[in-house]
Design an enzyme around this catalytic site. Structure first.
Site, mmCIF file in Angstrom:
data_model
loop_
_atom_site.group_PDB
_atom_site.id
_atom_site.type_symbol
_atom_site.label_atom_id
_atom_site.label_comp_id
_atom_site.label_asym_id
_atom_site.label_seq_id
_atom_site.Cartn_x
_atom_site.Cartn_y
_atom_site.Cartn_z
ATOM 1 N N THR A 1 -5.803 1.620 -5.432
ATOM 2 C CA THR A 1 -5.426 0.212 -5.237
ATOM 3 C C THR A 1 -6.076 -0.689 -6.286
ATOM 4 O OG1 THR A 1 -5.514 0.619 -2.863
ATOM 5 C CG2 THR A 1 -5.310 -1.663 -3.550
ATOM 6 N N GLU B 1 0.818 -1.209 0.000
ATOM 7 C CA GLU B 1 0.000 0.000 0.000
ATOM 8 C C GLU B 1 0.860 1.271 0.000
ATOM 9 O OE1 GLU B 1 -3.333 0.508 -0.368
ATOM 10 O OE2 GLU B 1 -2.770 2.616 -0.299
HETATM 11 C C1 GP9 Z 1 -9.142 -0.424 0.624
HETATM 12 C C2 GP9 Z 1 -7.779 -0.326 0.067
HETATM 13 C C3 GP9 Z 1 -7.252 1.075 0.067
HETATM 14 O O1 GP9 Z 1 -9.746 -1.653 0.444
HETATM 15 O O2 GP9 Z 1 -7.723 -0.917 -1.164
HETATM 16 O O3 GP9 Z 1 -7.745 1.776 -0.977
HETATM 17 P P1 GP9 Z 1 -6.995 2.962 -1.755
HETATM 18 O O4 GP9 Z 1 -7.519 4.229 -1.164
HETATM 19 O O5 GP9 Z 1 -5.529 2.836 -1.571
HETATM 20 O O6 GP9 Z 1 -7.396 2.760 -3.149
HETATM 21 MN MN MN Z 2 -3.838 1.732 -2.176
#
Ligand code: GP9
Ligand code: MN
Length: 666
Positions: A301, A256
């Site tokens: 994401t 992330e």
């Molecule tokens: C939430 C995660 C985070 O399920 O995928 O999302 P983002 O804000 O990074 O797209």
């Molecule tokens: Mn993300």
């Protein structure tokens, strides 16, 4: 003083209308509280949840005021339709923890079928409560308001105006709390929480009409252009690596918000932020791609997931996971399914986020371990969901139980904006720029590094490591341009120039292949390129697949990465907001011919990708040796957490106890 009772005959329509609105409002709010888990975080959200049924009630019931004699009948009918919609959502939610969408209604197999069998068990006699206002309206219309008729349409106009005002006020506050709510459409839960269950349905219907319009314009001849483009731009596999991972398990780890500047970065006291990832870079244990870029848009994401699974670009606006989940795809899980793989995604957030529970079916995922599978305690969660350490710890046993070979992905969460950590989770120093977001980023990135190291150790201990390809990628930037001043301090530069800003879109990419010596790779590439790289390592030729990536390990690999906004970056030149810069000096380039050449290429590529996505062109194409999947064959039901199943389990347990007790009796 004498109190005059209202003249029910003359102004009765207003009174009846007001009663209908208020009752319906209260009922809907009660349903929100009793039936749905909407994750209310603050007072503004509480307030929005309270007022959001109002505009819908005013708007829909308002139409009854257009009718003179039939006003009451229309009011009752509208109430019934809306109550039915609410109740359908309630019953559906009890089973699926999700709201009904147009595609759900269209699908013949899974949802309807599953629900059909157990629909009755999802209902309770007390549910009649959700129709009380309907019955009250009938009784009132036949008694107290029997003689009511409407003389003119003035009240209709007033109510319409009022409902629009309330709606805009509601939307304004919602956008304040969650910017880009409508354009990015993160999660159905969010739309319901902020705008209400009825407005959500309207939004969903509009989105579906828009999508099917674009789709209807296409026919099978449109795929020819794509095929030609693919043939002309294919990077042939490198024989040195082709098939080196054949038959192995695959694990993707989405790191992330991890940007490449963090790799090998040292804090003022000399500590490395990501010592584990750094060790992979320097130990030849994995390939590390140092000029690798994210290519995501608003879908963040999920856009990164889309790129890696399909080798196609996400949408310029909105999230492809949300808007194009009904398309036909030939994604990684589906391709590998044909080779005997079992696929699963692991993520410590709820399944509706980014519409994953729907999109994963289109991609061919056999299983989705979402938040319902994890221990989501207060202590274990932060921000969007499960912290990375418990996430990996809890995941490993589920992973070990999967049939092999498997294709899996793990979406981490802890290093998410605003990067705040619970004090007990970190003793790593924060940055010293004075910018809270940037300073905290070092701590949360460090935490993720530790979590990944622990996961690697667990994989080694379980024996999986030696037979598993591990792909780790940063999904998108974490620190936005709003923090340029602090980032200049971090990088030790005077200011973040456009060229540096483009360079900051670098995200790490690691590929570990058991038995293959890794190294640091300098070539430029983007997330779209991962898919053919991995397919070729697995010994699957990507040539026949309509994707747009170029194998990063191919000798023919093109040496640039485009950004979703139409800019690009290469080792020589960079285009930012349409302007051309020298990659080495960061200076503006006067003669833009070289830039123009790449710019033309990337425009064509984005256009081809958009054609595929908007017109759903893959439905007209079947790659050789590929067995199509049917999204309706998949269903991701929670192991725990949904009420119907819980009740069933409780009943079974009660029965077991009962039996035990009875058998113990003499
Ligand atoms: C939430 C995660 C985070 O399920 O995928 O999302 P983002 O804000 O990074 O797209
Ligand atoms: Mn993300």
């Amino acid at each position: 003083m004498r109190i005059r009772l209202p003249n029910i005959k003359d102004n009765g329509h207003i009174a009846l209308f007001a009663i209908a609105v208020v009752l319906f409002w209260i009922k809907t709010y009660a349903a929100y509280q009793i039936e749905f888990t909407l994750g209310i975080d603050n007072n503004l959200q509480k307030f929005l949840l309270f007022i959001n049924p109002l505009s819908s009630a005013l708007f829909f019931f308002g139409f009854a005021l257009l009718f003179k004699k039939r006003m009451k009948m229309i009011l009752i009918l509208t109430n019934f339709i809306l109550s039915f919609l609410l109740y359908a959502n309630i019953a559906y939610y009890r089973f699926f923890s999700d709201f009904i969408t147009v595609p759900v209604l269209m699908s013949t197999k899974t949802n309807a079928g599953q629900l059909g069998d157990s629909a009755l068990s999802l209902m309770s006699p007390f549910d009649i409560f959700y129709f009380t206002d309907f019955f009250i309206l009938i009784v009132l219309s036949m008694t107290l308001f029997k003689k009511v008729t409407i003389e003119n349409k003035k009240s209709f106009k007033v109510v319409l105006l009022f409902s629009i005002t309330v709606f805009l006020f509601n939307l304004g506050l919602a956008e304040k709390d969650r910017p880009q709510l409508l354009s990015r459409s993160f999660d159905r839960n969010y739309l319901v929480k902020y705008l209400g269950a009825y407005n959500f349905t309207i939004y969903d219907v509009i989105q579906n009409i828009k999508s099917s319009g674009q789709r209807a314009l296409a026919d099978s001849s449109d795929i020819t252009e794509v095929e030609n483009y693919r043939k002309a731009n294919f990077s042939a596999p490198n024989p040195e690596y082709y098939g080196k991972a054949e038959g192995m398990n695959v694990i993707y780890i989405a790191m992330e918000s991890l940007q490449s500047f963090i790799i090998d970065y040292k804090m003022p006291d000399g500590q490395e932020v990501t010592p584990f990832l750094n060790s992979l870079v320097h130990s030849n244990e994995a390939f590390y791609f140092e000029n690798f870029f994210h290519q995501t848009g608003q879908g963040k994401t999920s856009d990164a997931e889309f790129l890696l699974e399909n080798g196609l670009y996400p949408m310029a606006q909105g999230a492809v996971f949300v808007n194009k989940a009904q398309n036909t795809y030939q994604a990684m899980p589906a391709i590998l399914k044909g080779k005997g793989y079992y696929s699963a995604s692991f993520h410590g957030n709820y399944k509706t986020f980014w519409n994953r529970n729907v999109m994963y079916k289109a991609l061919g995922y056999d299983q989705f371990f979402d938040a319902e599978y994890y221990n989501m305690t207060e202590e274990n969660t932060k921000n969007y969901g499960l912290k990375d350490k418990p996430f990996f710890t809890e995941s490993i046993s589920m992973l070990k139980d999967l049939p092999q070979p498997f294709y899996t992905k793990f979406l981490t969460l802890s290093n998410h904006f605003p990067f705040e950590m619970d004090p007990q989770d970190t003793d790593f120093p924060a940055g010293e720029t004075g910018n809270k977001v940037v300073d905290q980023y070092f701590q949360s990135a460090h935490y993720m590094d530790e979590a990944i190291e622990q996961f690697f150790n667990d994989l080694k201990a379980s024996g999986l490591y030696d037979n598993t390809v591990i792909v780790m990628y940063g999904d998108h930037y974490g620190i936005s341009e709003n923090h340029n001043e602090a980032m200049a301090k971090v990088l030790g530069v005077e200011e973040i120039t456009p060229a540096i800003s483009a360079g900051l879109q670098r995200v790490p990419l690691f590929i570990h292949v058991p038995g293959v010596k890794g190294s640091v790779q300098e070539q430029y590439g983007g997330q779209v390129d991962v898919r053919s790289t991995i397919l070729h390592l697995l010994g699957i030729d990507s040539k026949d697949y309509m994707e747009l990536g170029s194998d990063l390990l191919s000798k023919e690999h093109r040496n640039w990465a485009l950004f979703r906004n139409g800019d690009f970056i290469s080792s020589e030149i960079i285009q930012v907001k349409g302007k051309c810069y020298d990659a080495k000096t960061g200076e503006l380039v006067e003669n833009t011919a070289a830039c123009q050449e790449i710019a033309d290429k990337i425009n064509t590529e984005l256009q081809i990708s958009d054609e595929i996505v908007y017109k759903d062109l893959l439905r007209f194409y079947e790659p050789e040796g590929y067995t199509p999947i049917d999204p309706q064959d998949f269903e991701y039901l929670a192991p725990k957490g949904n009420k119907a199943m819980k009740e069933e389990k409780n009943a079974e347990e009660a029965e077991a106890i009962n039996e035990a007790e009875t058998s113990e009796q003499p």
